[in-house]
Design an enzyme around this catalytic site. Sequence first.
Site, short mmCIF file in Angstrom:
data_model
loop_
_atom_site.label_atom_id
_atom_site.label_comp_id
_atom_site.label_asym_id
_atom_site.label_seq_id
_atom_site.Cartn_x
_atom_site.Cartn_y
_atom_site.Cartn_z
N GLU A 1 0.80 -1.24 0.00
CA GLU A 1 0.00 0.00 0.00
C GLU A 1 0.83 1.28 0.00
OE1 GLU A 1 -2.77 -0.41 3.25
OE2 GLU A 1 -3.55 -2.32 2.50
N ASN B 1 2.07 -5.17 -3.19
CA ASN B 1 0.65 -5.46 -2.91
C ASN B 1 -0.12 -4.18 -2.62
OD1 ASN B 1 -1.36 -7.55 -2.27
ND2 ASN B 1 -1.21 -6.85 -0.14
N HIS C 1 -10.45 -5.84 -2.24
CA HIS C 1 -11.53 -5.65 -1.27
C HIS C 1 -12.67 -4.95 -2.01
CE1 HIS C 1 -9.11 -7.00 2.06
NE2 HIS C 1 -8.15 -6.16 1.74
N GLU D 1 -6.20 -10.52 -1.27
CA GLU D 1 -7.01 -10.27 -0.06
C GLU D 1 -8.49 -10.21 -0.43
OE1 GLU D 1 -5.62 -6.91 2.25
OE2 GLU D 1 -3.52 -7.38 1.86
N ASP E 1 -12.23 -10.12 -0.82
CA ASP E 1 -13.52 -10.24 -0.13
C ASP E 1 -14.48 -9.28 -0.83
OD1 ASP E 1 -12.59 -7.82 0.98
OD2 ASP E 1 -12.55 -8.57 3.04
#
Length: 343
Positions: free
Chosen positions: A167, A208, A244, A272, A274
Amino acid sequence: MPSTSRVRPSRRLAWSAAAAVTSAGLAATGLLAFPGSAHAADTLGAAAAESGRYYGAAVAPHLLGEGDYAGTLNREFNSIVAENVMKWDATEPNRGQFNFSGGDQLVSHAQNNGMSVRGHTLVWHAQQPGWVQGLTGNNLRQAMLDHIDGVAGHYAGKIDSWDVVNEAFEWDGSRRQSNLQQQIGNGWIEDAFRAADAADPGATLCYNDYGTDGVNAKSDGIYRMVQDFLARGVPIDCVGFQSHLDSNSDLGSYRQNLQRFADLGVDVQITELDIGGSGSAQANAYRTVTEACVAVSRCTGITTWGITDKYSWRGQDTPLLFDGNYQKKQAYTAVLEALNSAP
Ligand code: G2I
């Protein structure tokens, strides 16, 4: 593949070893499907393994004692990432004093169950221990390098892929103005990758980030960084797309975005995943993301950010594949079908 891109031989070895473990496990349970066979795999990990991919979950070691949690993990997934316990605050609470207890527990669990491990994350502006937050200049740079050496060195040979840097970009594609950026300067990201490469030469080294779910200003900025790193021989192997999402997220250029990074000469991983929502809308979004990965040959695996809605960091959005009672959701079926239809 551009001539400037690196091929890390040890990664190819890790790959086939993982595939062998998975195949052996599948053969033992009678689930092994051969190309062209009508027999579809009936777990996420087995279905992903049919096309040489992994299907993982973010895990918290303190939950492994819950029977349904560990049971679902072991049945469905063939890769683990630490949701929190490999971060800087957890692994180096005081300078030079490392704590690997939680991470070691996850690595053992993975090894005992034939799973591969993603490492998350060596350097991030968040979840830094207090002592790091006050450091300046070269003192912070040295602390970062020592941290990478300590953690990636401890786990060397046991981690399939590391999120080396997490990030570091803003929405507009510029560098995030973190303490790392401000105190060390632009070179901090490549310094981190070089240190990770030295500490664990066999791991796939990833950058990432989130909000990179299509061709946009942020993913453009990361794309330019990867292009520059490859051109200058900075050791980067992979880009992680956190993903996300919500059921109504715009996924119109999701696959195209993965493909353009793959075409640069790096692996891509969905790290990650979701997706907030429920029912068919959620299932369709999961299907779209899964189909995008299986359509990109260098998309080597998918990780969901948790197992059950019960323990999700955004549990009120019910974003995972298993509900709070560990029942398979509609989204689970969509993912399994998409994995089983991989070319
Ligand atoms: O924020 C979602 C994810 C975004 N990408 C990087 C991931 O590393 C990040 O994961 C989340 C974890 O899922 C949370 O569990 O990172 C958070 C921290 O930024 C994690 O939350 C923290 C809580 O904020 C702390 O209060 C708690 O002590 O988890 C810690 C350990 O349970």
